[in-house]
Write an enzyme that holds these catalytic residues in place. Structure first.
Site, PDB file in Angstrom:
ATOM      1  N   ASP A  47       0.867  -1.178   0.000  1.00 44.70           N
ATOM      2  CA  ASP A  47       0.000   0.000   0.000  1.00 44.70           C
ATOM      3  C   ASP A  47       0.909   1.236   0.000  1.00 44.70           C
ATOM      4  O   ASP A  47       2.124   1.157   0.186  1.00 44.70           O
ATOM      5  CB  ASP A  47      -0.964  -0.018   1.194  1.00 44.70           C
ATOM      6  CG  ASP A  47      -2.198   0.855   0.927  1.00 44.70           C
ATOM      7  OD1 ASP A  47      -2.159   1.685  -0.005  1.00 44.70           O
ATOM      8  OD2 ASP A  47      -3.198   0.719   1.644  1.00 44.70           O
TER       9      ASP A  47
HETATM   10  C1  BGC Z   1      -4.983   3.302   0.156  1.00 43.41           C
HETATM   11  C2  BGC Z   1      -5.217   2.279  -0.927  1.00 43.41           C
HETATM   12  C3  BGC Z   1      -5.087   2.902  -2.277  1.00 43.41           C
HETATM   13  C4  BGC Z   1      -3.729   3.559  -2.394  1.00 43.41           C
HETATM   14  C5  BGC Z   1      -3.455   4.171  -3.750  1.00 43.41           C
HETATM   15  C6  BGC Z   1      -3.737   4.112  -0.082  1.00 43.41           C
HETATM   16  O1  BGC Z   1      -3.678   5.192   0.788  1.00 43.41           O
HETATM   17  O2  BGC Z   1      -4.922   2.648   1.401  1.00 43.41           O
HETATM   18  O3  BGC Z   1      -6.474   1.691  -0.761  1.00 43.41           O
HETATM   19  O4  BGC Z   1      -5.262   1.955  -3.280  1.00 43.41           O
HETATM   20  O5  BGC Z   1      -3.638   4.568  -1.411  1.00 43.41           O
HETATM   21  O6  BGC Z   1      -4.213   5.284  -3.968  1.00 43.41           O
END
Ligand code: BGC
Length: 757
Positions: A277
Site C-alpha cells: 500500500d
Molecule cells: C490506500 C489504498 C489505495 C492507495 C493508492 C492508499 O492510501 O490505502 O487503498 O489503493 O492509497 O491510492
C-alpha cells in the site's frame, strides 16, 4: 517531447498487429519472462518493482527502464504518453502497468461498496465492474486498486464504506463477482483491467476503528472471517493483491511472510504479484521493524511484496544485491511475477489505449441505467410505519436537508474520476419525478467539518442544481426556519441528512456515530410541525439513530448512491420501485455496542434476562437492525422449510460421493404489489470441537414475486462449506445436528434442523 502524430501512427500499427494476435500460453509467457530476466540489469529489475507517481523526474526514470508502474495517471493522452516513454526510449521496452483507484466506478459512479453489497445482486455487481473496467481502460488505466474486500465489524472505521460489510460469505461472493467484472474472460481484452484485492489482510479489524491501527486476532478469526474474501478473489483469478498498512499480531502487513507467502503463495497457489500500500514499505521504519529503507526493502521483498508503491524504498535493491544481503533469486522471483501479470494483461502486444474510446465508452447512457438500478437495489428501507411510503405523486413534498442538493456527496468517497457535476441530487431527482409546483426546498442546516479534519479522496464540490423550485435559497445561509416553513406548507417532509462524503473513507474514522452538526435539531424542528416525516440517511456507515424510530415513521438508508442518486431515490420514494436492499453490516444502537455483528459465538450464558445475562444493564445487546435486514413495500411470508443432508454423486474423473445440504422453503408475497425479496440461508453447527457462531450465512437469492404469488426457493450447500477449523486448525465438518434458517434477515426466519452423518 512527445509528438502526437507519431503516437497516433503507433496506436494504429499496434491495433492492426494485435487484431490477429493469439493469447499467449503459460509456457510461452514463462519462456519470454526467462529471456527478459536474463537481459535485465539489476537496476532494470528494481525498476520493474517500483511504482511511482508521474513527475518529469519519474518520466525520465521510466525512459531508462527504471519504473514498472505509474499510479494516478488518467486520460488516453496522458497514459499513452507515459507508455510511449518506455516503449520508445527504454532499452527493453517493458510496458508500464498504469494503476488507479476505481473503487465504485470510474466516471459512472456506482453506490459505495458497503451499499451495493447490500443489493445481494451479484450479476449486477459484476456488470457494474464491467462498466468500470471499460471506462478505465478507455482512459488508459489498465490496473484498478479494487476490489476492497476487507471484512469490517466496526462502523467507526471510515473505510468500512469501501468494503462489503461484516460477513465472510457475502464478502467472498462480492469479491469474486467484482473480479469477474473487472477481468472478464481475459485481462488482456482491451476493455478489461487487472484487479487488485486489498488490503491483505485484516485491515478491517483495526483496534478502536482507528485507521492504520494495530490488529491482534487469532489465526482462527483470520482464517474464518478475514481471509475468505481474499481466497475467493484468488480463486476467481485476481491478478494482484495489495498488502495492508496494519500490523497483524505484531508483524506489519508488508513484512508478513506467513500471510504473503505461506498462505497466499504456498496454500492458495497465487502466482500474480503483490503491491505494497501507499508508502507502506518505508512505514516499516515507523512501525519499528526496520531501521532504514534498505532493511525495510529486505523485509518486504522476502515476505512477498513484489512492487513498492511510491516510497521508492526499493531503490536500495541494487546495493542490497551487490553487498550479498539480498539473493538475486528473490528479486528475480518478484520481477517474474510482475512480468507475468504484464504479459497476461496483454500489455506487450497492446501497450496503448485507443484514444477514440474515451468519447464512446465513458458515461454511456446504458451505464447510467445500470448505476440507477444498482442504486435502487442498494437502498435499505429501515422503517415504514403506517405505510407512509411510497409517497403519492400528487402531494406537495418539502425536500429538506443539507444533503438534498449536495452533488459531490451523492458520489461518496473514493469516487474514481467521478465529477460532481454529473451527479443527480435528491432534489433534482424528485423534481424530475413529480410536478415542480409540488416541491418545496430548504437546506435547513449546513454540515460543518469535524474539528480534527476531514478525510481524503472526495471529489470537489459543484454548485447546487438549478431546479428553480419554490423556497430554493439564493445564496442565503441555511436556516431552520425555512425548513419549518417548507414543511408546514407541504403534505409530507423528506429530510436528507447524514454525513457528507468526506466524513467517511480513508483516515476518516469517527469516535461518535451521531448525526454531525445541527441536523438533529433540524429533524426535531420539522417533526414538531406535525407533518409526516421521511428520513433519508446518506452516510458511509451506520449512524446512531436509535432515537429516530420513535420520532419519524419512515427511514431509508440510502448510503452514498452514486451518480444517479437522486433518480434512484425518487424511484424508491414514489414507489416506481419497491426497496430491496439489505444491511451488509449490523446496525448498532450506540457506539458502546461496537463490535456488534450477527455471527458471534454463544457465551456459556446465552440470552437470558436474569442478573447474569451477558448484555448491558443500560441497553439491549442486540443491534438496532440486524445484518441482512431491510423492508419492502409488500409483505413476504416464509413457511414450510425442508432440509435434507444427503449424499450426491459427483461426476469427476473418479466419481465419488459427497454430502450436499438441500434446503427449500416457500416464500409468499402476501401484499399487493410486486417486489423483490433477498432470501437468506443460515446454518449453525450445534456441537463442534470449537464454539461456533450462532448463525452463518451460507446462501442467498433475490426472488421477485407478484402480489399473492408463492415460490419455492431452494439452496444447495456443499458439505465442505459447512465446516470449521478444529483446535489444531484442520478443516473438518463435524457430524451431528445443525440448525438451519431460511430468513429475511439474520435474526428471524423459518427454522429447521438437519443431521450430518
Ligand atoms: C490506500 C489504498 C489505495 C492507495 C493508492 C492508499 O492510501 O490505502 O487503498 O489503493 O492509497 O491510492
Amino acid at each position: 517531447m512527445f509528438r502526437s502524430r507519431r503516437l497516433h501512427l503507433i496506436v494504429v500499427l499496434v491495433a492492426a498487429s494485435v487484431a490477429a494476435a493469439q493469447p499467449m500460453s503459460d509456457r510461452e509467457i514463462e519462456s519470454k519472462i526467462n529471456a527478459l530476466i536474463q537481459k535485465m540489469t539489476i537496476e532494470e529489475k528494481a525498476g520493474q518493482l517500483t511504482q511511482m507517481g508521474l513527475t518529469p523526474e519519474s518520466l525520465e526514470l521510466a525512459r531508462q527502464g527504471r519504473v514498472g508502474s505509474f499510479l494516478g495517471v488518467l486520460g488516453a493522452k496522458q497514459t499513452n504518453e507515459a507508455q510511449h516513454a518506455v516503449m520508445e526510449h527504454s532499452r527493453l521496452k517493458i510496458p508500464l502497468l498504469l494503476g488507479y483507484d476505481v473503487i465504485h466506478g470510474y466516471r459512472t459512479v456506482f453506490p459505495v461498496p458497503l451499499a451495493s453489497a447490500g443489493s445481494f445482486d451479484m450479476p449486477l455487481l459484476e456488470q457494474a465492474e464491467r462498466i468500470a473496467a471499460k471506462e478505465a481502460t478507455a482512459s488508459g488505466v489498465k490496473w484498478v486498486f479494487a476490489p476492497m474486500v476487507d471484512i469490517a465489524r466496526d462502523p467507526r472505521w471510515g473505510r468500512i464504506v469501501e468494503g462489503a460489510g461484516e460477513d465472510p460469505y457475502l464478502g467472498s461472493e462480492v469479491a469474486a463477482a467484482k473480479v469477474r467484472g473487472f477481468q472478464a474472460k481475459s485481462m488482456a481484452d482491451p476493455d478489461s483491467v487487472v484487479a487488485c484485492a486489498k488490503h491483505y489482510v485484516a485491515y478491517g479489524a483495526v483496534e478502536g476503528g482507528r485507521d492504520y491501527n494495530t490488529v491482534d486476532i487469532s489465526e482462527r478469526l483470520l482464517r474464518e472471517v478475514y481471509l475468505p474474501p481474499f481466497h475467493a478473489a484468488v480463486n476467481a483469478g485476481v491478478g494482484t493483491l495489495m498488502s495492508a498498512f496494519n500490523d497483524l499480531n505484531g508483524i506489519p502487513g508488508v513484512a508478513n511472510h506467513h500471510t504473503l507467502t505461506d498462505i497466499l503463495r504456498n496454500e492458495w497457489r497465487f502466482d500474480g504479484f503483490v503491491v505494497s500500500d501507499w508508502g507502506a514499505v518505508h512505514e516499516l521504519l515507523a512501525h519499528g521493524t526496520a531501521a532504514d529503507d534498505a532493511q525495510a526493502t529486505l523485509e518486504a521483498l522476502e515476505a512477498g511484496v513484489d512492487m513498492d508503491m511510491v516510497d521508492n524504498a526499493y531503490r536500495t535493491i541494487p546495493e542490497l544485491v551487490k553487498s550479498g544481503k539480498l539473493p538475486m533469486s528473490v528479486v528475480d522471483e518478484a520481477v517474474r511475477r510482475v512480468l507475468r501479470v504484464k504479459f497476461r494483461a496483454g500489455l506487450f502486444d497492446r501497450p496503448y489505449t485507443d484514444a477514440a474510446r474515451e468519447a464512446t465508452d465513458i458515461l454511456a447512457p446504458q451505464s447510467l441505467e445500470t448505476a440507477r438500478k444498482l442504486a435502487q437495489e442498494s437502498m435499505v428501507l429501515l422503517e415504514n410505519k403506517g405505510d407512509l411510503l411510497p409517497l403519492k405523486k400528487d402531494e406537495t413534498v418539502a425536500v429538506i436537508g443539507p444533503l438534498a442538493d449536495d452533488k459531490a456527496s451523492q458520489l461518496g468517497p473514493w469516487a474514481g474520476d467521478g465529477q460532481a457535476k454529473d451527479a443527480v441530487t435528491p432534489l433534482e431527482g424528485i423534481v424530475a419525478k413529480i410536478a415542480k409546483e409540488h416541491v418545496l426546498y430548504a437546506k435547513g442546516v449546513d454540515i460543518p467539518p469535524f474539528e480534527h479534519g476531514v478525510g481524503a479522496g472526495v471529489v470537489s464540490p459543484a454548485p447546487p442544481s438549478a431546479t428553480g423550485v419554490a423556497g430554493q435559497e439564493s445564496g442565503r445561509p441555511a436556516n431552520i426556519d425555512d425548513a419549518v416553513e417548507a414543511a408546514r406548507k407541504a403534505d409530507v417532509a423528506v429530510l436528507f441528512v447524514g454525513e457528507f462524503a468526506g466524513m467517511t473513507g480513508e483516515a476518516s474514522s469517527r469516535a461518535s456515530l451521531d448525526l454531525p452538526g445541527d441536523q438533529r435539531k433540524l429533524i426535531d424542528a420539522v417533526v414538531a410541525t406535525g407533518k409526516p416525516v421521511v428520513l433519508v440517511l446518506e452516510s458511509g456507515r451506520p449512524l446512531d439513530i436509535s432515537w429516530a424510530p420513535a420520532e419519524v415513521p419512515a427511514i431509508i438508508q440510502a448510503w452514498f448512491p452514486g451518480v444517479e442518486a437522486g433518480n434512484a431515490m425518487a424511484d424508491v420514494l414514489f414507489g416506481d420501485v419497491s426497496p430491496s436492499g439489505r444491511l451488509a453490516v449490523s446496525w448498532p444502537r450506540s457506539v458502546g455496542q461496537i463490535p456488534v455483528y450477527y455471527n458471534h459465538n454463544n457465551t456459556g450464558r446465552p440470552t437470558s434476562p436474569d442478573r447474569w445475562h451477558t448484555g448491558y444493564l443500560d441497553m439491549s445487546r442486540d443491534p438496532l437492525y440486524p445484518f441482512g435486514y431491510g423492508l419492502s413495500y409488500t409483505k413476504f411470508t416464509y413457511r414450510n422449510l425442508k432440509a435434507d443432508f444427503g449424499q450426491a454423486t459427483v461426476a469427476t474423473p473418479a466419481a465419488h460421493h459427497r454430502g450436499i445440504l438441500q434446503v427449500t422453503a416457500e416464500i409468499e408475497n402476501s401484499g399487493s404489489r410486486e417486489a423483490t425479496e433477498v432470501v437468506q440461508l443460515y446454518v449453525h453447527d450445534r456441537v463442534a470441537p470449537t464454539s461456533r457462531p450462532v448463525r452463518e450465512l451460507k446462501g442467498f437469492e433475490r426472488v421477485t414475486l407478484g402480489p399473492g404469488e408463492t415460490k419455492t426457493v431452494s439452496f444447495r450447500v456443499k458439505e465442505n462449506d459447512l465446516g470449521s477449523y478444529d483446535p489444531g486448525m484442520h478443516w473438518i465438518v463435524p457430524s451431528g445436528t445443525y440448525d438451519v434458517w431460511v430468513a429475511p434477515d439474520s435474526s428471524s426466519g423459518v427454522h429447521g434442523t438437519f443431521e450430518v452423518k
